[in-house]
Design an enzyme around this catalytic site. Structure first.
Site, PDB file in Angstrom:
ATOM      1  N   HIS A 179      -1.359  -9.473   3.857  1.00 44.51           N
ATOM      2  CA  HIS A 179      -2.794  -9.717   3.985  1.00 44.51           C
ATOM      3  C   HIS A 179      -3.089 -11.207   3.962  1.00 44.51           C
ATOM      4  O   HIS A 179      -3.797 -11.740   4.818  1.00 44.51           O
ATOM      5  CB  HIS A 179      -3.530  -9.010   2.847  1.00 44.51           C
ATOM      6  CG  HIS A 179      -5.020  -9.220   2.875  1.00 44.51           C
ATOM      7  ND1 HIS A 179      -5.637 -10.201   2.134  1.00 44.51           N
ATOM      8  CD2 HIS A 179      -5.984  -8.604   3.580  1.00 44.51           C
ATOM      9  CE1 HIS A 179      -6.929 -10.157   2.374  1.00 44.51           C
ATOM     10  NE2 HIS A 179      -7.173  -9.202   3.243  1.00 44.51           N
TER      11      HIS A 179
ATOM     12  N   ARG B 221      -1.954  -4.180  20.024  1.00 46.81           N
ATOM     13  CA  ARG B 221      -3.187  -4.918  20.319  1.00 46.81           C
ATOM     14  C   ARG B 221      -2.801  -6.349  20.655  1.00 46.81           C
ATOM     15  O   ARG B 221      -1.692  -6.780  20.330  1.00 46.81           O
ATOM     16  CB  ARG B 221      -4.143  -4.899  19.127  1.00 46.81           C
ATOM     17  CG  ARG B 221      -3.565  -5.579  17.909  1.00 46.81           C
ATOM     18  CD  ARG B 221      -4.579  -5.637  16.776  1.00 46.81           C
ATOM     19  NE  ARG B 221      -3.933  -6.112  15.571  1.00 46.81           N
ATOM     20  CZ  ARG B 221      -4.167  -5.649  14.349  1.00 46.81           C
ATOM     21  NH1 ARG B 221      -5.028  -4.680  14.158  1.00 46.81           N
ATOM     22  NH2 ARG B 221      -3.557  -6.158  13.313  1.00 46.81           N
TER      23      ARG B 221
ATOM     24  N   CYS C 267     -28.953 -30.942  20.055  1.00 47.95           N
ATOM     25  CA  CYS C 267     -28.203 -31.820  19.167  1.00 47.95           C
ATOM     26  C   CYS C 267     -28.166 -31.312  17.737  1.00 47.95           C
ATOM     27  O   CYS C 267     -27.748 -31.998  16.826  1.00 47.95           O
ATOM     28  CB  CYS C 267     -28.751 -33.243  19.215  1.00 47.95           C
ATOM     29  SG  CYS C 267     -30.433 -33.357  18.621  1.00 47.95           S
TER      30      CYS C 267
ATOM     31  N   TYR D 268     -26.536 -30.442  28.543  1.00 45.09           N
ATOM     32  CA  TYR D 268     -25.429 -30.745  27.634  1.00 45.09           C
ATOM     33  C   TYR D 268     -25.670 -30.173  26.251  1.00 45.09           C
ATOM     34  O   TYR D 268     -26.793 -29.847  25.881  1.00 45.09           O
ATOM     35  CB  TYR D 268     -25.201 -32.258  27.537  1.00 45.09           C
ATOM     36  CG  TYR D 268     -26.311 -33.006  26.826  1.00 45.09           C
ATOM     37  CD1 TYR D 268     -26.299 -33.134  25.428  1.00 45.09           C
ATOM     38  CD2 TYR D 268     -27.367 -33.572  27.525  1.00 45.09           C
ATOM     39  CE1 TYR D 268     -27.322 -33.798  24.769  1.00 45.09           C
ATOM     40  CE2 TYR D 268     -28.389 -34.244  26.879  1.00 45.09           C
ATOM     41  CZ  TYR D 268     -28.361 -34.354  25.495  1.00 45.09           C
ATOM     42  OH  TYR D 268     -29.371 -34.986  24.841  1.00 45.09           O
TER      43      TYR D 268
ATOM     44  N   GLU E 179     -38.301 -30.071  18.207  1.00 45.08           N
ATOM     45  CA  GLU E 179     -37.848 -29.516  16.935  1.00 45.08           C
ATOM     46  C   GLU E 179     -38.998 -28.975  16.102  1.00 45.08           C
ATOM     47  O   GLU E 179     -38.809 -28.508  14.990  1.00 45.08           O
ATOM     48  CB  GLU E 179     -37.056 -30.564  16.149  1.00 45.08           C
ATOM     49  CG  GLU E 179     -37.794 -31.880  15.956  1.00 45.08           C
ATOM     50  CD  GLU E 179     -36.925 -32.953  15.310  1.00 45.08           C
ATOM     51  OE1 GLU E 179     -35.950 -32.600  14.637  1.00 45.08           O
ATOM     52  OE2 GLU E 179     -37.250 -34.137  15.477  1.00 45.08           O
TER      53      GLU E 179
ATOM     54  N   MET F  36     -11.166  -2.151   7.129  1.00 45.69           N
ATOM     55  CA  MET F  36     -11.395  -0.713   7.020  1.00 45.69           C
ATOM     56  C   MET F  36     -10.102  -0.078   6.497  1.00 45.69           C
ATOM     57  O   MET F  36      -9.030  -0.623   6.666  1.00 45.69           O
ATOM     58  CB  MET F  36     -11.686  -0.123   8.395  1.00 45.69           C
ATOM     59  CG  MET F  36     -12.766  -0.853   9.114  1.00 45.69           C
ATOM     60  SD  MET F  36     -14.367  -0.299   8.553  1.00 45.69           S
ATOM     61  CE  MET F  36     -15.377  -1.350   9.555  1.00 45.69           C
TER      62      MET F  36
ATOM     63  N   ARG G 201      -7.607   6.876  10.747  1.00 47.87           N
ATOM     64  CA  ARG G 201      -7.537   5.424  10.898  1.00 47.87           C
ATOM     65  C   ARG G 201      -8.821   4.897  11.509  1.00 47.87           C
ATOM     66  O   ARG G 201      -9.300   5.398  12.507  1.00 47.87           O
ATOM     67  CB  ARG G 201      -6.379   5.050  11.819  1.00 47.87           C
ATOM     68  CG  ARG G 201      -5.138   5.861  11.596  1.00 47.87           C
ATOM     69  CD  ARG G 201      -4.104   5.612  12.675  1.00 47.87           C
ATOM     70  NE  ARG G 201      -3.605   4.241  12.670  1.00 47.87           N
ATOM     71  CZ  ARG G 201      -2.779   3.767  13.586  1.00 47.87           C
ATOM     72  NH1 ARG G 201      -2.396   4.538  14.598  1.00 47.87           N
ATOM     73  NH2 ARG G 201      -2.356   2.525  13.521  1.00 47.87           N
TER      74      ARG G 201
ATOM     75  N   SER H 260     -34.310 -33.152  23.714  1.00 42.25           N
ATOM     76  CA  SER H 260     -33.110 -32.737  22.994  1.00 42.25           C
ATOM     77  C   SER H 260     -33.562 -31.768  21.915  1.00 42.25           C
ATOM     78  O   SER H 260     -34.415 -32.112  21.086  1.00 42.25           O
ATOM     79  CB  SER H 260     -32.408 -33.943  22.385  1.00 42.25           C
ATOM     80  OG  SER H 260     -31.271 -33.514  21.674  1.00 42.25           O
TER      81      SER H 260
ATOM     82  N   LYS I 249      -8.275   0.249  18.645  1.00 39.21           N
ATOM     83  CA  LYS I 249      -7.084   1.029  18.316  1.00 39.21           C
ATOM     84  C   LYS I 249      -7.049   2.300  19.156  1.00 39.21           C
ATOM     85  O   LYS I 249      -6.010   2.638  19.749  1.00 39.21           O
ATOM     86  CB  LYS I 249      -7.113   1.363  16.820  1.00 39.21           C
ATOM     87  CG  LYS I 249      -5.786   1.792  16.263  1.00 39.21           C
ATOM     88  CD  LYS I 249      -5.887   2.035  14.746  1.00 39.21           C
ATOM     89  CE  LYS I 249      -5.971   0.737  13.960  1.00 39.21           C
ATOM     90  NZ  LYS I 249      -6.362   0.948  12.552  1.00 39.21           N
TER      91      LYS I 249
ATOM     92  N   GLY J 267      -7.679  -5.291   7.857  1.00 38.07           N
ATOM     93  CA  GLY J 267      -7.874  -5.169   6.416  1.00 38.07           C
ATOM     94  C   GLY J 267      -9.283  -4.825   5.999  1.00 38.07           C
ATOM     95  O   GLY J 267      -9.578  -4.684   4.823  1.00 38.07           O
TER      96      GLY J 267
HETATM   97  P1  ADP Z   1      -4.814  -1.214  10.004  1.00 33.64           P
HETATM   98  O1  ADP Z   1      -5.875  -1.238  11.037  1.00 33.64           O
HETATM   99  O2  ADP Z   1      -5.256  -1.717   8.679  1.00 33.64           O
HETATM  100  O3  ADP Z   1      -3.537  -1.788  10.500  1.00 33.64           O
HETATM  101  P2  ADP Z   1      -3.788   1.370  10.628  1.00 33.64           P
HETATM  102  O4  ADP Z   1      -4.742   2.437  10.981  1.00 33.64           O
HETATM  103  O5  ADP Z   1      -3.086   0.704  11.740  1.00 33.64           O
HETATM  104  O6  ADP Z   1      -4.532   0.325   9.716  1.00 33.64           O
HETATM  105  O7  ADP Z   1      -2.755   2.022   9.646  1.00 33.64           O
HETATM  106  C1  ADP Z   1      -1.941   1.277   8.820  1.00 33.64           C
HETATM  107  C2  ADP Z   1      -0.526   1.764   8.902  1.00 33.64           C
HETATM  108  O8  ADP Z   1      -0.451   3.138   8.619  1.00 33.64           O
HETATM  109  C3  ADP Z   1       0.083   1.631  10.262  1.00 33.64           C
HETATM  110  O9  ADP Z   1       0.690   0.410  10.437  1.00 33.64           O
HETATM  111  C4  ADP Z   1       1.134   2.702  10.262  1.00 33.64           C
HETATM  112  O10 ADP Z   1       2.335   2.167   9.755  1.00 33.64           O
HETATM  113  C5  ADP Z   1       0.606   3.720   9.325  1.00 33.64           C
HETATM  114  N1  ADP Z   1       0.144   4.875  10.085  1.00 33.64           N
HETATM  115  C6  ADP Z   1      -1.061   5.097  10.623  1.00 33.64           C
HETATM  116  N2  ADP Z   1      -1.096   6.268  11.263  1.00 33.64           N
HETATM  117  C7  ADP Z   1       0.116   6.815  11.132  1.00 33.64           C
HETATM  118  C8  ADP Z   1       0.718   8.023  11.611  1.00 33.64           C
HETATM  119  N3  ADP Z   1       0.038   8.893  12.338  1.00 33.64           N
HETATM  120  N4  ADP Z   1       2.003   8.238  11.289  1.00 33.64           N
HETATM  121  C9  ADP Z   1       2.685   7.346  10.563  1.00 33.64           C
HETATM  122  N5  ADP Z   1       2.196   6.199  10.092  1.00 33.64           N
HETATM  123  C10 ADP Z   1       0.920   5.921  10.373  1.00 33.64           C
HETATM  124 MG    MG Z   2     -34.878 -33.185  13.036  1.00 36.51          MG
HETATM  125 MG    MG Z   3      -2.693  -1.287  12.115  1.00 39.47          MG
END
Ligand code: ADP
Ligand code: MG
Ligand code: MG
Length: 873
Positions: A454, A336, A830, A850, A744, A103, A92, A763, A22, A101
């Site tokens: 999610h 990303r 194997c 292989y 083995e 962190m 973040r 193998s 990120k 999801g």
């Molecule tokens: P994840 O990795 O779980 O997607 P993010 O760090 O991307 O978490 O944050 C989740 C959401 O929070 C982002 O999609 C964005 O909409 C919002 N967000 C994060 N930073 C900012 C910011 N500086 N201003 C506004 N919204 C933010």
């Molecule tokens: Mg065996």
């Molecule tokens: Mg995000």
């Protein structure tokens, strides 16, 4: 002094290891001149330092954070905690590899009782200011202080109910003040202290929480599933806030430059007006498709499309983007390379090559080998599907067909899956806690949530069928029932889901194998052009072998002969052989088995059409074959003219305390040479006959299992050679054949140079080699391995991903020693590991000839073998 903190403008895309994905991309976008709220990244090294310093952030790092904050304040013309114009930031997480999801992000940090007043005045929008503060209190309490989010949601729900409104957007400034007062009271009741009113303290607590979250159980599990090393650490991004919750000219959304389910080259995504952060994915309100933005805010849409296209061309890959519109002004918050289904991955790779944007090699390098599994996964039987009427339809969140019994908690799903049931996880919405249950499920159905919820994102990543956002369902998770279209479905009832159409069915619809698209063949052909490692399959039946050949197998690396003895009348014959008291009686029983074995081998040779086939001689302990049922014992006694007691006594005498280290493998041939003779005869006769009948160029490969000593191999080999030569003479054939061994047992690896004097090929049987090297049984390890993961003793299952440090060292050493004695010795693997991409890469690097894996993993191994070549460059 080490540099622990980087401003966005100091980084770039290739600094992912240090800045996390990120952070590196935020830096890259900053340098591209895109509208990015500015900020700074605390490095992954700072995370590692945090753990090395006894889970403390050192003063040096804190100092650098505050220095960067000062620069940010100046840039923004705002001050942290200011009573007139406060700076608010998001905190973040961002590891090297994206861990969706796993962190948690904190928004609106910097608000306090006084700052919120300044914020309200400055923006002239008190409702918005209080909404931001209540969001912050809730997120900070949940993520940093670990107070359950549900408690806050209850407060909010109560107030909404009291006010008679449905959505939080309908609450007034005063209502929100009320929410804040109750939130703070809740915080105090839970923590015994006031909600922190010092923004710098909030910031350091939040950074600490992100570092801490690197080691939460969900993150550890995710890393294990995705081969992410535990010592990478996560970076933390601190970024000035922009606000999508400022009113009807604001909003927030997520979008992909191409469709992540199908790969179609068309913008794809969702947004919500007057919303912030996770609102879109949390499924609280139903989002709008991104194309609707063109009507709502044409200018913002145009700018959004311009940047989306620019980003895709810049990264030369499908982008997954997060954006926010603050009062008509567009900001990008993240980009990303997007996660995608396997069909989409192939489509996008082929399209990008055709568009001239990437080379074939780049296309190959990008496709996640493991994900090919999905392509080979079943769909519904067309006829059965036609006969079935869907009871409902929701979002087709992750393709594939699934049928199973309904369970309402992740834990129930997991437990019943472990009992061997096919399960469907049905939830109001999923959250990261559910990950193991989601993994266990054949399919996932959620009541809430959009295409980027999610459940949808995680299911796509796992290749599990998912239907999301089915608002027609009325669910009672506590009572474990739901109703849809007037029908009630209870725990344990069967339902079927079509993740490609979004259809939901009651009942158990049969599924069928996947059909493979033209993209698949193209990609596989490119992979085959690149790779040098051969890919064989582990198959014991002509049907499995034929399937594997279809998937591209270039031979059989392991044919287990014991499975052949369980069929029909054969088991009775082998039991007679086992219970025979004399060599003559044993030979007599074995002679009856020859036609069966020979027939099996002929079937394999025919299907394989001259491709190499390695046949392993009988391996398991004999007691696995003896009867346990009274009927079977009686029948055997009668047939052999023995008393039931005698038969029982003989069977009992075969009992071993540790059968895995008992009378098995080549030890059987040492004590009963007749068995090796019989199997040799069956192999040689089958090969000669198929060669003569079909003209295939067959060179049988006979593999002696569980060897630990050269003389042991020599002993068995002499029997094989003598028999093989006799068969050749009888048949007037000059067929060639090879004799090799499994490596083995650790001792075999240690003495591989000596063993190679007798073995023409090795193998690596890495299942046994792993259990014998670790000294734990693969059948029992499941009971304690979980504790090893949670206590961070192991990062992955050594039976799934080869332990390259330990077991791998034996493989490497044995390969080198084997080659020293016999330069052209053929080397393969194997064990189950043969289809694991990281192991395939290891095998390539060690120079094996292989890998051999189960039929469905052949494509994975082909791709991984090509990637291994590319990684080496
Ligand atoms: P994840 O990795 O779980 O997607 P993010 O760090 O991307 O978490 O944050 C989740 C959401 O929070 C982002 O999609 C964005 O909409 C919002 N967000 C994060 N930073 C900012 C910011 N500086 N201003 C506004 N919204 C933010
Ligand atoms: Mg065996
Ligand atoms: Mg995000």
């Amino acid at each position: 002094m080490a540099k622990w903190v980087y401003l966005f403008k100091e980084g770039k895309a290739d600094m992912k290891n240090l800045l996390g994905g990120k952070g590196a991309n935020l830096a890259e976008m900053t340098n591209l001149g895109l509208p990015i709220p500015q900020g700074f990244t605390v490095t992954t090294e700072a995370c590692t330092d945090y753990y090395n310093s006894g889970k403390k952030i050192t003063d040096e790092i804190k100092g650098q954070i505050f220095d960067a904050l000062k620069i940010l304040e100046d840039q923004q013309g705002k001050k942290f905690g200011d009573t007139e114009n406060p700076l608010l930031v998001s905190v973040r997480s961002g590891a090297r590899a994206s861990m969706p999801g796993m962190m948690d992000t904190i928004l609106n940090l910097g608000l306090t009782d006084v700052a919120v007043e300044g914020f309200a005045k400055k923006t002239g929008n008190p409702r918005f200011a209080y909404d931001s503060y209540r969001r912050f209190i809730q997120m900070f309490s949940d993520v940093v202080m670990e107070i359950s989010k549900a408690k806050f949601e209850r407060v909010l729900d109560e107030i909404k109910e009291k006010k008679g409104v449905k959505f939080d957007t309908e609450l007034s400034a005063d209502d929100l003040k009320d929410v804040i007062a109750q939130y703070k009271a809740l915080y105090k009741a839970e923590k015994g202290t006031e909600f922190p009113q010092e923004p710098t303290e909030q910031l350091i607590e939040a950074v600490t929480a992100v570092f801490r979250s690197w080691d939460n159980p969900r993150a550890i599990y995710y890393r294990r599933m995705n081969d992410i090393p535990g010592d990478w650490g996560t970076a933390v991004n601190v970024q000035a806030m922009v606000f999508g919750n400022m009113g009807d000219t604001s909003g927030t959304g997520v979008a992909f430059t191409r469709n992540p389910s199908t790969g179609e080259a068309k913008i794809y995504g969702e947004y919500l007006i007057n919303a912030q952060g996770e609102d879109v994915v949390a499924g609280i309100r139903t989002p709008q498709p991104i194309t609707k933005l063109e009507e709502d805010m044409p200018e913002a849409y145009k700018e959004f499309m311009r940047i989306a296209t620019l980003l895709e061309n810049h990264y030369k890959d499908m982008q997954d983007m997060e954006f926010t519109i603050e009062d008509k002004t567009l900001y990008f918050l993240q980009t990303r390379n997007g996660k995608r289904t396997a069909p989409a991955a192939l489509q996008i790779a082929c399209d990008l090559v055709d568009e001239g944007k990437i080379t074939k090699e780049q296309a190959i390098a990008r496709i996640e080998a493991k994900s090919l599994d999905q392509l080979l996964h079943p769909g519904f039987d067309v006829k059965a599907l036609k006969a079935a009427a869907p009871v409902g339809k929701a979002l087709p969140a992750s393709p594939g067909a699934a049928a199973g019994k309904v369970y309402f908690t992740a834990e129930d799903a997991k437990n019943h899956h472990e009992k061997g049931e096919r399960v469907i996880l049905v939830r109001l919405e999923t959250s990261p806690e559910d990950i193991e249950g989601m993994h266990a499920a054949e399919g996932i159905l959620t009541v809430r949530g959009g295409m980027t919820s999610h459940a949808a994102v995680v299911a796509r990543g796992m290749g599990t069928a998912c239907v999301s956002g089915c608002g027609e369902i009325v669910i009672d998770e506590a009572a474990k029932v739901f109703t849809i279209a007037g029908q009630t479905v209870k725990e344990g009832d069967y339902i079927s889901l079509d993740g490609s159409t979004g259809n939901i069915y009651i009942g158990d619809i049969p599924t069928v194998e996947a059909a493979i698209s033209g993209n698949f063949d193209r990609i596989m052909t490119w992979a085959d052009e690149i790779r040098t490692l051969k890919v064989r399959t582990n198959a014991d039946t002509p049907a499995d072998a034929a399937n594997a050949v279809k998937f591209g197998a270039e031979g059989i690396g392991l044919c287990r002969t014991e499975h052949m003895f369980f069929e029909g009348d054969r088991i009775h014959k082998i039991r007679k052989m086992i219970l025979s008291k004399t060599v003559e009686a044993r030979e007599e029983a074995l002679n009856q088995l020859i036609p069966f074995q020979k027939g099996d081998f002929k079937g394999l040779y025919e299907v394989m059409e001259g491709r190499p086939v390695t046949i392993r001689f009988l391996d398991p302990p004999l007691h696995e074959f003896v009867p346990t049922e009274d009927d079977d014992i009686a029948a055997l006694a009668k047939d052999m003219g023995l008393s039931v007691e005698e038969v029982k006594a003989t069977c009992d005498s075969l009992h071993e305390f540790n059968p895995m280290m008992g009378h098995r493998g080549c030890r059987l041939a040492v004590t009963y040479p007749e068995i090796a003779k019989m199997q040799t005869r069956a192999v040689m006769e089958a090969a000669i006959e198929v060669k003569n009948e079909k003209g295939f160029d067959i060179v049988p490969e006979i593999m002696i299992p569980l060897v630990g000593e050269k003389r042991e191999l020599k002993f068995v080999k002499d029997i094989v050679v003598e028999t093989a030569e006799a068969v050749k003479k009888e048949k007037g054939s000059d067929i060639e054949y090879h004799i090799g061994t499994m490596i083995e047992i650790p001792r075999a690896a240690l003495l591989a140079d000596e063993i190679a004097e007798e073995a023409e090929f090795f193998s690596f049987g890495t299942n046994d080699l792993t259990q014998m090297t670790f000294g734990f049984s693969r059948d029992d390890a499941g009971k304690f391995l979980d504790a090893y993961y949670t206590n961070k003793i192991f990062e992955s299952d050594p039976f799934a991903r080869l332990d390259q440090d330990g077991v791998g060292q034996l493989v490497k050493m044995a390969s080198e020693k084997g080659r020293k004695t016999r330069p052209n010795i053929k080397l393969g693997i194997c064990g189950e590991h043969g289809g694991d991409p990281s192991t395939v890469e290891f095998c390539h690097n060690v120079g094996l000839n292989y890998v051999s894996c189960s039929p469905f993993r052949v494509p994975i191994a082909r791709l991984a073998a090509a990637q291994a070549v590319l990684n080496q460059k």
